[in-house]
Design an enzyme around this catalytic site. Structure first.
Site, short mmCIF file in Angstrom:
data_model
loop_
_atom_site.label_atom_id
_atom_site.label_comp_id
_atom_site.label_asym_id
_atom_site.label_seq_id
_atom_site.Cartn_x
_atom_site.Cartn_y
_atom_site.Cartn_z
N ASP A 4 40.40 28.77 44.91
CA ASP A 4 39.64 28.85 46.17
C ASP A 4 39.76 27.50 46.88
O ASP A 4 40.55 26.65 46.48
CB ASP A 4 38.18 29.22 45.88
CG ASP A 4 37.42 28.06 45.26
OD1 ASP A 4 38.07 27.18 44.64
OD2 ASP A 4 36.19 27.99 45.42
N GLU A 44 30.32 37.33 44.21
CA GLU A 44 31.64 36.84 44.64
C GLU A 44 32.01 37.34 46.04
O GLU A 44 32.59 36.61 46.83
CB GLU A 44 32.72 37.23 43.63
CG GLU A 44 32.61 36.52 42.29
CD GLU A 44 32.63 35.00 42.42
OE1 GLU A 44 33.14 34.47 43.42
OE2 GLU A 44 32.10 34.33 41.51
N TYR A 73 41.53 35.74 44.32
CA TYR A 73 40.44 34.87 43.89
C TYR A 73 39.34 35.68 43.20
O TYR A 73 38.92 35.37 42.07
CB TYR A 73 39.83 34.07 45.05
CG TYR A 73 38.48 33.56 44.64
CD1 TYR A 73 38.38 32.48 43.77
CD2 TYR A 73 37.31 34.26 44.97
CE1 TYR A 73 37.16 32.07 43.27
CE2 TYR A 73 36.09 33.87 44.47
CZ TYR A 73 36.01 32.77 43.63
OH TYR A 73 34.82 32.40 43.11
#
Length: 345
Positions: A134, A33, A116
């Site tokens: 996102d 991520e 996020y």
DNA sequence: AAGGCGGGGTT
DNA sequence: AACCCAGCCTT
């Protein structure tokens, strides 16, 4: 059919096989991520593979030094991600005994982890019911519901998060979050999406109104600044050179570079020679200078256009603390300097 | 709320 | 050339 059911059905038939999807271990999920922030999957993939090989666990990453981490990150950009990644690994390994925070709210406290990323880890690793928002989610939802909310405004994120939360099947947040992002990445793409084959082409509000190409609405335009870099590649009689670490705030923090003379515009040969003589003439006896590249390399960052010239500066004797060509390659450099070293030096 | 922060792909 | 990418941090 319900939005989430159709979406998940599409996902199960079209999803890519990505290595960080075959696990609920928060370490590789967190790593992926961070790497994928503002970065395409194809660009991040080789970095993910080299990081998991070099650092199989959060302890391995924590034990590394920052320079090793930056060297492995070299070329991926947004280097604060790498610095924060390393600091957070040390925090988790040494302060938290290697155990990742177990909730969205606690994940949010980690350096480099925003709303996020906290939602992504919490849902993918722990099945916590929190929506990811996102760029894909902005695009998919703004089109499907024909929302002209300006996604550049901070308030937009709350609105989209609330909407995504309502749409999310509360018993399967992980798959829904993966699915909506994958749908944005593969089907509901920014330019010229193929709406003819879209599973939502009878329910998408933007498509009905022929507004797909106008959504999402994004107001901010960023300004680009031009900068002019002259990199001095000193070379002594043994072939050694010198480099320095960028420690100021700004681009490429903690990466390395050759000694730099920055000017307000492209300077001619004689001007640069004079500046080098002024800045380095006391320290070294300069034998000769030449340009490696006659035309400036224009290295484009999102917010700066760098006009870069590399200069060979031959000096007499031996440079104190000079480094040889092999050692040079072990330092982390901005990609434009790395490419110069590999191809032209 | 606005701006800084990389590098590369797509159109 | 403009826009975008599994955004976050600082000011």
């Amino acid at each position: 059919m319900i939005f989430s059911n159709l979406l998940i059905q599409w996902y199960l038939q079209n999803k890519r096989d990505l290595p960080w999807r075959n696990t609920t271990n928060p370490y590789p999920i967190w790593l992926s991520e961070i790497m994928l922030q503002q970065t395409r999957v194809a660009q991040g993939m080789p970095y993910f593979l080299s990081f998991t090989t070099a650092f199989p666990t959060v302890f391995d990453l924590a034990k590394a030094n920052e320079e090793q981490v930056l060297k492995l990150w070299q070329g991926l950009g947004y280097y604060s991600r790498a610095r924060n990644l390393h600091k957070t690994a040390q925090h988790i390994a040494f302060d938290l005994s290697g155990v990742f925070p177990g909730t969205y709210n606690d994940l949010l406290k980690l350096k480099g982890v925003g709303e996020y990323t906290a939602a992504a880890i919490a849902s993918f690793s722990y099945n916590e019911v929190v929506p990811v928002v996102d760029g894909n989610v902005f695009r998919v939802l703004s089109r499907y519901f024909d929302m002209d909310t300006d996604i550049a405004q901070a308030s937009a994120k709350k609105k989209f998060a609330a909407l995504a939360f309502e749409l999310m099947p509360k018993d399967n947040p992980a798959t829904f979050n993966q699915a909506i992002m994958e749908f944005g990445a593969l089907q509901c793409v920014p330019k010229s999406p193929n709406c003819g084959i879209c599973v939502f082409n009878e329910s998408c509000a933007a498509l009905q109104k022929n507004k797909v190409d106008q959504l999402p609405v994004k107001s901010k335009k960023l300004k680009v600044r031009n900068r002019y870099f002259n990199y001095l590649v000193l070379e002594d009689e043994t072939g050694n050179t010198i480099i320095q670490k960028r420690t100021d705030k700004g681009i490429w923090h903690n990466l390395y570079e050759f000694p730099l003379i920055e000017t307000d515009a492209t300077e001619d040969f004689d001007s640069v020679v004079a500046m080098v003589q002024k800045d380095f003439g006391n320290q070294y006896e300069i034998i000769s200078m030449l340009e490696y590249n006659e035309k400036s390399i224009i290295h484009k960052l999102s917010h700066q256009h760098l006009h870069i010239k590399f200069w060979k500066v031959s000096v007499k004797g031996t440079i104190e603390n000079g480094i040889d060509g092999e050692t040079l390659k072990t330092f982390p450099f901005p990609i434009v300097i790395h490419n110069f070293i590999e191809k032209d030096l």
